[in-house]
Scaffold this active site. Structure first.
Site, PDB file in Angstrom:
ATOM      1  N   TYR A 199       5.836   8.047  14.243  1.00 42.43           N
ATOM      2  CA  TYR A 199       4.602   7.628  14.076  1.00 42.43           C
ATOM      3  C   TYR A 199       3.498   8.406  14.410  1.00 42.43           C
ATOM      4  O   TYR A 199       2.470   8.628  13.902  1.00 42.43           O
ATOM      5  CB  TYR A 199       4.658   6.145  15.372  1.00 42.43           C
ATOM      6  CG  TYR A 199       3.378   5.600  15.193  1.00 42.43           C
ATOM      7  CD1 TYR A 199       2.948   4.785  14.181  1.00 42.43           C
ATOM      8  CD2 TYR A 199       2.797   5.397  16.347  1.00 42.43           C
ATOM      9  CE1 TYR A 199       1.832   3.699  14.510  1.00 42.43           C
ATOM     10  CE2 TYR A 199       1.661   4.621  16.783  1.00 42.43           C
ATOM     11  CZ  TYR A 199       1.246   3.651  15.521  1.00 42.43           C
ATOM     12  OH  TYR A 199       0.178   2.953  15.875  1.00 42.43           O
ATOM     13  N   ALA A 200       3.896   9.352  15.699  1.00 46.89           N
ATOM     14  CA  ALA A 200       2.910  10.697  16.042  1.00 46.89           C
ATOM     15  C   ALA A 200       2.524  11.207  15.035  1.00 46.89           C
ATOM     16  O   ALA A 200       1.483  11.618  14.731  1.00 46.89           O
ATOM     17  CB  ALA A 200       3.631  11.059  17.204  1.00 46.89           C
ATOM     18  N   ALA A 201       3.619  11.677  14.321  1.00 41.19           N
ATOM     19  CA  ALA A 201       3.350  12.786  12.974  1.00 41.19           C
ATOM     20  C   ALA A 201       2.506  12.228  11.903  1.00 41.19           C
ATOM     21  O   ALA A 201       1.547  13.041  11.422  1.00 41.19           O
ATOM     22  CB  ALA A 201       4.598  13.147  12.588  1.00 41.19           C
ATOM     23  N   SER A 202       2.791  10.965  11.731  1.00 37.46           N
ATOM     24  CA  SER A 202       2.091  10.466  10.577  1.00 37.46           C
ATOM     25  C   SER A 202       0.605  10.153  10.814  1.00 37.46           C
ATOM     26  O   SER A 202      -0.146  10.231   9.950  1.00 37.46           O
ATOM     27  CB  SER A 202       2.801   9.157   9.935  1.00 37.46           C
ATOM     28  OG  SER A 202       3.106   8.327  10.932  1.00 37.46           O
ATOM     29  N   LYS A 203       0.403   9.417  12.183  1.00 31.47           N
ATOM     30  CA  LYS A 203      -1.007   9.211  12.661  1.00 31.47           C
ATOM     31  C   LYS A 203      -1.666  10.476  12.745  1.00 31.47           C
ATOM     32  O   LYS A 203      -3.045  10.383  12.563  1.00 31.47           O
ATOM     33  CB  LYS A 203      -0.896   8.331  13.556  1.00 31.47           C
ATOM     34  CG  LYS A 203      -0.372   7.010  13.496  1.00 31.47           C
ATOM     35  CD  LYS A 203      -1.327   6.136  12.667  1.00 31.47           C
ATOM     36  CE  LYS A 203      -0.978   4.560  12.434  1.00 31.47           C
ATOM     37  NZ  LYS A 203      -1.990   4.079  11.672  1.00 31.47           N
ATOM     38  N   ASN A 241      -6.153   0.375   6.689  1.00 32.19           N
ATOM     39  CA  ASN A 241      -5.738   0.051   8.299  1.00 32.19           C
ATOM     40  C   ASN A 241      -4.142  -0.239   8.298  1.00 32.19           C
ATOM     41  O   ASN A 241      -3.698  -0.157   9.650  1.00 32.19           O
ATOM     42  CB  ASN A 241      -6.288  -1.344   8.389  1.00 32.19           C
ATOM     43  CG  ASN A 241      -5.816  -2.104   9.347  1.00 32.19           C
ATOM     44  OD1 ASN A 241      -6.001  -1.799  10.729  1.00 32.19           O
ATOM     45  ND2 ASN A 241      -4.988  -3.290   9.186  1.00 32.19           N
ATOM     46  N   VAL A 297       0.744  -1.240  -0.081  1.00 32.96           N
ATOM     47  CA  VAL A 297       0.064  -0.035   0.036  1.00 32.96           C
ATOM     48  C   VAL A 297       0.908   1.384   0.224  1.00 32.96           C
ATOM     49  O   VAL A 297       0.299   2.347  -0.239  1.00 32.96           O
ATOM     50  CB  VAL A 297      -1.097   0.022   1.020  1.00 32.96           C
ATOM     51  CG1 VAL A 297      -2.000  -1.016   1.424  1.00 32.96           C
ATOM     52  CG2 VAL A 297      -0.425   0.006   2.389  1.00 32.96           C
ATOM     53  N   SER A 306      -4.008   6.442  15.612  1.00 33.21           N
ATOM     54  CA  SER A 306      -3.618   5.793  16.802  1.00 33.21           C
ATOM     55  C   SER A 306      -3.662   6.812  17.866  1.00 33.21           C
ATOM     56  O   SER A 306      -3.316   8.047  17.655  1.00 33.21           O
ATOM     57  CB  SER A 306      -2.069   5.283  16.691  1.00 33.21           C
ATOM     58  OG  SER A 306      -1.603   4.928  18.023  1.00 33.21           O
TER      59      SER A 306
END
Ligand SMILES: NC(=O)c1ccc[n+]([C@@H]2O[C@H](COP(=O)([O-])OP(=O)(O)OC[C@H]3O[C@@H](n4cnc5c(N)ncnc54)[C@H](O)[C@@H]3O)[C@@H](O)[C@H]2O)c1
Length: 275
Positions: free
Chosen positions: A169-173, A96, A70, A153
């Site tokens: 992860y924080a920035a992308s979510k 997802n 993806v 998240s």
């Protein structure tokens, strides 16, 4: 209630990193239990085969799927085309796929940063890029448009003091939340709803297969106990809690709900320690 009969759902990350139930695998099975034809994609053939087997075990004759990365536009386009060739339409898209890598701006390499943005945010962009035109055509032909559910998240909402840091992860979510809201409004007149499910601390196979080593826990049992204790409800949620939220947002019962988030976290983001 929550019938998916006559609907086609395209679910990304429909496998799971280990035995048991990841969020995408549970969502794929639950949507099929409610009557949807499901087209599941995953980068891991074995994981996809396990989901196909789960459909078989439950006697669900609603499975189609293929290998797909993806983060690769051509791969997503080909999977979407195969789904439409098979079922004729797409009513539900579940973006997802995602996962976290540890690191702050100093300790994280540029490569890891970019890979994190790709897997968590670009993946949702590409799913929407290839599915939105199909949903729009369905709507213009006088039918229903569709529902898109992106998975974020709480890792983009609250941050541990002296704990794990996952800046990318924080920035992308967090990007997923803004991307979902913005896309929802862009398509609001076209019969397409876009929402985000925001899981908290969940007990999916990810805990045993990746987090135990990533977080330097003595054992999976120790990490599981710690994660249970960190939640105000006293226990982690599981993949079915996420899947039920996805099902609701995908359903006609959620027809007036768009451009928002459903947080599935056992009260975690609202709680703070007693002082
Ligand atoms: N488990 C948790 O505690 C938790 C908490 C908050 C958010 N989430 C989010 O929920 C989602 C699913 O999490 P999970 O725990 O079920 O994960 P999981 O790793 O079990 O499942 C993800 C699936 O995605 C597949 N995948 C990975 N990269 C891919 C790619 N490039 N293309 C296609 N498929 C790919 C994997 O093979 C795997 O089968 C993720 O977005 C995750 O960030 C999970």
């Amino acid at each position: 209630m929550l019938s998916m009969a006559g609907k086609v759902a395209f679910v990304t990350g429909a496998g799971s990193v280990g035995n048991g139930w990841g969020n995408g695998k549970a969502a794929a099975v639950l949507l099929a239990r409610q009557g949807a034809d499901v087209f599941g994609v995953d980068i891991n053939d074995e994981a996809l085969a396990a989901t196909k087997q789960a459909f078989h075990d439950e006697g669900l004759a609603h499975w189609g799927g293929r290998r797909c990365d993806v983060t690769d536009s051509a791969s997503v386009r080909d999977a979407v085309e195969e789904c439409v060739a098979r079922y004729g339409r797409i009513d539900v898209l579940v973006n997802n796929v995602g996962g976290s890598a540890p690191g702050d701006p100093v300790t994280m390499s540029e490569d890891t940063w970019r890979t994190q943005i790709d897997i968590n945010l670009t993946s949702a962009f590409l799913g929407c890029k290839h599915v939105l035109p199909i949903m729009e055509r369905q709507f213009e032909a006088g039918g229903r448009g569709g529902a898109i559910i992106n998975v974020s998240s709480i890792g983009c909402m609250t941050f541990q003091v002296d704990g794990r840091v996952s800046s990318a992860y924080a920035a992308s979510k967090a990007g997923v939340l803004a991307f979902s809201r913005s896309t929802a409004i862009a398509y609001i007149k076209k019969g397409i709803r876009v929402n985000t499910v925001v899981p908290g601390v969940m007990h999916t196979p990810l805990v045993e297969y990746r987090l135990t080593s990533q977080l330097g826990a003595a054992s999976a049992e120790e990490l599981i106990a710690r994660r249970h204790a960190s939640v105000p409800m006293g226990r982690m949620g599981d993949a079915w809690d996420v899947a039920h939220a996805i099902l609701f947002l995908a359903s006609d019962e959620a027809r007036y709900i768009t451009a928002t988030e459903l947080v599935v976290d056992g009260g975690m983001t609202a709680a703070r320690p007693a002082s």
